[in-house]
Scaffold this motif. Structure first.
Motif, short mmCIF file in Angstrom:
data_model
loop_
_atom_site.label_atom_id
_atom_site.label_comp_id
_atom_site.label_asym_id
_atom_site.label_seq_id
_atom_site.Cartn_x
_atom_site.Cartn_y
_atom_site.Cartn_z
N LEU A 42 8.77 31.64 58.36
CA LEU A 42 8.08 32.59 59.21
C LEU A 42 7.58 33.78 58.40
O LEU A 42 6.46 34.24 58.57
CB LEU A 42 9.00 33.07 60.34
CG LEU A 42 8.44 34.15 61.25
CD1 LEU A 42 7.22 33.64 62.00
CD2 LEU A 42 9.50 34.64 62.21
N GLU A 43 8.39 34.25 57.48
CA GLU A 43 8.02 35.38 56.64
C GLU A 43 6.81 35.03 55.76
O GLU A 43 5.86 35.82 55.64
CB GLU A 43 9.20 35.79 55.77
CG GLU A 43 8.98 37.02 54.94
CD GLU A 43 10.23 37.37 54.14
OE1 GLU A 43 10.06 37.79 52.99
OE2 GLU A 43 11.34 37.22 54.67
N ASN A 101 3.39 27.50 64.92
CA ASN A 101 4.16 26.28 64.71
C ASN A 101 5.63 26.51 65.08
O ASN A 101 6.20 27.53 64.74
CB ASN A 101 4.05 25.87 63.23
CG ASN A 101 4.58 24.50 62.97
OD1 ASN A 101 5.45 24.00 63.68
ND2 ASN A 101 4.07 23.87 61.94
N PRO A 102 6.25 25.57 65.77
CA PRO A 102 7.66 25.73 66.15
C PRO A 102 8.60 25.84 64.95
O PRO A 102 9.70 26.39 65.06
CB PRO A 102 7.97 24.48 66.96
CG PRO A 102 6.68 23.84 67.27
CD PRO A 102 5.67 24.37 66.34
N LEU A 103 8.19 25.35 63.81
CA LEU A 103 9.03 25.44 62.62
C LEU A 103 9.26 26.89 62.21
O LEU A 103 10.30 27.22 61.62
CB LEU A 103 8.38 24.67 61.47
CG LEU A 103 9.17 24.52 60.19
CD1 LEU A 103 10.48 23.78 60.46
CD2 LEU A 103 8.36 23.78 59.14
N CYS A 104 8.31 27.76 62.55
CA CYS A 104 8.46 29.19 62.22
C CYS A 104 9.64 29.81 62.96
O CYS A 104 10.29 30.73 62.46
CB CYS A 104 7.20 29.96 62.55
SG CYS A 104 5.83 29.63 61.45
N GLU A 105 9.90 29.31 64.17
CA GLU A 105 11.02 29.84 64.94
C GLU A 105 12.36 29.38 64.35
O GLU A 105 13.36 30.08 64.45
CB GLU A 105 10.91 29.39 66.40
CG GLU A 105 9.69 29.92 67.10
CD GLU A 105 9.49 29.28 68.45
OE1 GLU A 105 10.37 28.50 68.91
OE2 GLU A 105 8.45 29.55 69.08
N GLN A 106 12.37 28.22 63.71
CA GLN A 106 13.61 27.67 63.18
C GLN A 106 13.94 28.21 61.80
O GLN A 106 15.10 28.39 61.47
CB GLN A 106 13.51 26.14 63.11
CG GLN A 106 13.30 25.49 64.46
CD GLN A 106 12.95 24.02 64.32
OE1 GLN A 106 12.83 23.50 63.22
NE2 GLN A 106 12.76 23.35 65.46
#
Length: 110
Positions: A26-27, A16-21
């Motif tokens: 992400l953790e 998911n792109p939210l993990c990059e933000q």
């Protein structure tokens, strides 16, 4: 199959792109993904070893059902009630889909 689905969900969340933000997200998703992969490998080991996973849970029930016959009756009543609920729920859904007229609303209320 359920653990495979959990692994797919965790890998989809990881991509998911939210993990990059959000590094915190992400953790958490990485930890979740690791846990799901470990659970899947554990389940695969159990399947390979040909040890039924439900045996530890079903065996005590079989033993106690002969000691406590009311337990078996309660399970049967629960299954019957669940079937009745599903039958009535499908009727409610059928009436909710119909046009809202007087007789339909009366049957829905009933």
């Amino acid at each position: 199959a359920m653990s495979k689905s959990a692994v797919k969900i965790s890998s989809d969340l990881l991509s998911n792109p939210l993990c990059e933000q959000e590094p915190g997200f992400l953790e958490m998703v990485t930890a979740f993904d690791t846990a799901m992969k470990r659970m899947d490998s554990f389940n695969q080991e159990k399947v390979k070893m040909d040890i039924p996973l439900k045996n530890p849970f079903s065996h005590p029930f079989a033993r106690f059902s002969s000691v406590f016959p009311s337990l078996n009756m309660a399970v049967k009543r629960r299954e019957q009630t669940l079937q009745d609920y599903k039958r009535l729920q499908s009727k409610v859904e059928k009436y909710e889909e119909k046009e809202r007229t007087g007789p339909v609303l009366a049957k829905l209320h009933q």
